[in-house]
Design a protein around this motif. Structure first.
Motif, mmCIF file in Angstrom:
data_model
loop_
_atom_site.group_PDB
_atom_site.id
_atom_site.type_symbol
_atom_site.label_atom_id
_atom_site.label_comp_id
_atom_site.label_asym_id
_atom_site.label_seq_id
_atom_site.Cartn_x
_atom_site.Cartn_y
_atom_site.Cartn_z
ATOM 1 N N ALA A 174 0.844 -1.192 0.000
ATOM 2 C CA ALA A 174 0.000 0.000 0.000
ATOM 3 C C ALA A 174 0.878 1.241 0.000
ATOM 4 O O ALA A 174 1.984 1.238 0.547
ATOM 5 N N THR A 175 0.394 2.299 -0.614
ATOM 6 C CA THR A 175 1.174 3.538 -0.646
ATOM 7 C C THR A 175 1.408 4.079 0.760
ATOM 8 O O THR A 175 2.351 4.832 0.993
ATOM 9 N N GLN A 235 -4.258 -3.491 1.382
ATOM 10 C CA GLN A 235 -4.685 -2.124 1.102
ATOM 11 C C GLN A 235 -4.657 -1.266 2.368
ATOM 12 O O GLN A 235 -4.412 -0.058 2.311
ATOM 13 N N GLU A 253 -3.925 0.031 -9.034
ATOM 14 C CA GLU A 253 -4.934 1.084 -9.156
ATOM 15 C C GLU A 253 -6.116 0.833 -8.230
ATOM 16 O O GLU A 253 -6.607 1.749 -7.564
ATOM 17 N N TYR A 255 -6.304 -1.045 -5.459
ATOM 18 C CA TYR A 255 -6.028 -1.133 -4.020
ATOM 19 C C TYR A 255 -5.084 -0.039 -3.522
ATOM 20 O O TYR A 255 -4.575 -0.142 -2.400
ATOM 21 N N ASP A 256 -4.879 0.997 -4.316
ATOM 22 C CA ASP A 256 -4.017 2.103 -3.927
ATOM 23 C C ASP A 256 -2.666 1.576 -3.438
ATOM 24 O O ASP A 256 -2.210 1.883 -2.329
#
Length: 301
Positions: A174-175, A235, A253, A255-256
Motif C-alpha cells: 500500500a502507498t 490495502q 490502481e 487497491y491504492d
C-alpha cells in the motif's frame, strides 16, 4: 421407487417454512401434507423432522433429503422453463468451476472474452477447491474448471489439461506502508511484514523455497485462502502482498498500492480443465484462445 409426490410436499414445506404456509401454497389441507410427509418418512425409514419448542425442525437426515429435493425440483423447474421457451433462441450455457486458489481478477479476465461472442452466453460459476470441482466435472455438472494447476495424478479423475499460460509474481505494498529496510529488492523483504496465500495455492511451497534461497526471512502476519481478503488487508497497509504480475497494474490502481519488485523465478500457472480433449463449446474455445494470447503461450498441458 421413491414417491416424488411425497418428496415434493416435503420440499414445499421446506421452501415455505412450515406446513400451514405450504398447505396454502399447494391448496390442500395441513393434514394432507402431514400425511404425505409421514408416508415419505415410512418409505425412507427415518424421521425427517423433530420437535423444536412449539414447532418442528429438520433432522440431520431431513437436511440431507432436503438438499437432494432442492436439486431435483430446481432442475425440474428449469426444465419446465426451457420447454416453455423452446422456440426462442437459447443462450449457450457455460458452467464453470473456479478453484478458490485462482485470483478473482485473473478469473474474470480469463472468462470475460466469452461474453463478447455473438452468441448469448449464460454463465454459471461455482467456486470451491480444485478437488471438489473436478468431481463435479467428472459427473458432468461442470463444463470446465479454471485452476492454478493440472489434474493431480492421485485423484484418478479423467480430464484434459489446457494450459493457458504463466505469470511471474509481483510484490505489492500500500502507498501508506513504509518499509523499514533501505536495501534494494528483494533484500528489502527480509523481516518485512508479509501477507501470503495459504498452502491451498500452488505457489506457496516454491515461494517459501525462493525466500530461503535468497536468505530472506519475512515476518508473516497473515495467511489467506481468499486472495481478495489478503489484498484488502494489504490495502490497509498491514503488509506486503503478492499478486500475479499479469494483473499488477490493475491491483495497484484498485487497491491504492505500488509494485516494489517482481520475480520470474517463481511463476503461477493457469489451466482450463475439460472433460473433452478438443472442446466444442464455442465459449470454452474462446476462453482458451484468448487466455493464451493474453498470457503469452500456445502450449497445452
Amino acid at each position: 421407487m421413491l414417491n416424488f409426490k411425497h418428496l415434493h410436499y416435503f420440499w414445499v414445506v421446506g421452501q415455505q417454512g412450515g406446513v400451514t404456509k405450504a398447505s396454502e401454497s399447494l391448496h390442500v389441507t395441513p393434514q394432507t401434507i402431514s400425511g404425505q410427509i409421514n408416508q415419505l418418512e415410512a418409505e425412507l425409514g427415518r424421521d425427517l423432522f423433530e420437535k423444536a419448542g412449539r414447532g418442528l425442525q429438520l433432522t440431520e437426515f431431513g437436511k440431507l433429503v432436503m438438499s437432494y429435493a432442492e436439486e431435483i425440483f430446481t432442475l425440474g423447474n428449469e426444465l419446465e422453463a426451457q420447454v416453455a421457451h423452446a422456440d426462442e433462441e437459447q443462450p449457450i450455457l457455460l458452467r464453470v468451476g473456479v478453484a478458490d486458489a485462482v485470483p478473482k481478477t485473473i478469473a474474470s479476465r480469463i472468462l470475460m472474452p466469452a461474453m463478447d461472442l455473438n452468441e448469448r452466453i449464460r454463465f454459471i460459476c461455482k467456486e470451491s477447491t480444485q478437488e471438489n470441482l473436478l468431481a463435479d466435472l467428472a459427473l458432468h455438472r461442470l463444463d470446465c474448471v479454471l485452476a492454478d494447476g493440472p489434474i493431480p495424478s492421485n485423484l484418478g479423475v479423467r480430464g484434459y489439461n489446457h494450459r493457458l499460460g504463466d505469470s511471474g509474481l509481483s510484490f505489492m505494498a500500500a502507498t501508506s506502508l513504509t518499509l523499514a529496510s533501505s536495501r534494494p529488492f528483494p533484500q528489502m523483504l527480509h523481516e518485512a511484514p508479509m501477507l501470503l496465500t495459504s498452502d491451498v495455492s500452488q505457489i506457496r511451497a516454491p515461494l517459501m523455497t525462493w525466500f530461503t534461497d535468497q536468505q530472506i526471512v519475512p515476518r508473516i502476519l497473515g495467511e489467506f485462502d481468499d486472495r481478495a481478503l489478503m489484498k484488502a488487508f494489504g490495502q490497509e497497509g498491514v503488509g506486503v502482498f503478492i499478486v500475479p504480475t499479469s494483473i499488477a497494474d490493475e491491483v495497484a490502481e484498485q487497491y491504492d498500492a505500488r509494485e516494489i519488485g517482481r520475480i520470474t523465478d517463481v511463476t503461477e500457472s493457469f489451466y482450463l480443465i475439460t472433460s473433452e480433449r478438443n472442446p466444442t463449446n464455442p465459449a470454452v474455445v474462446t476462453i482458451i484462445e484468448e487466455a493464451r494470447r493474453w498470457l503469452g503461450t500456445t502450449r497445452a498441458g
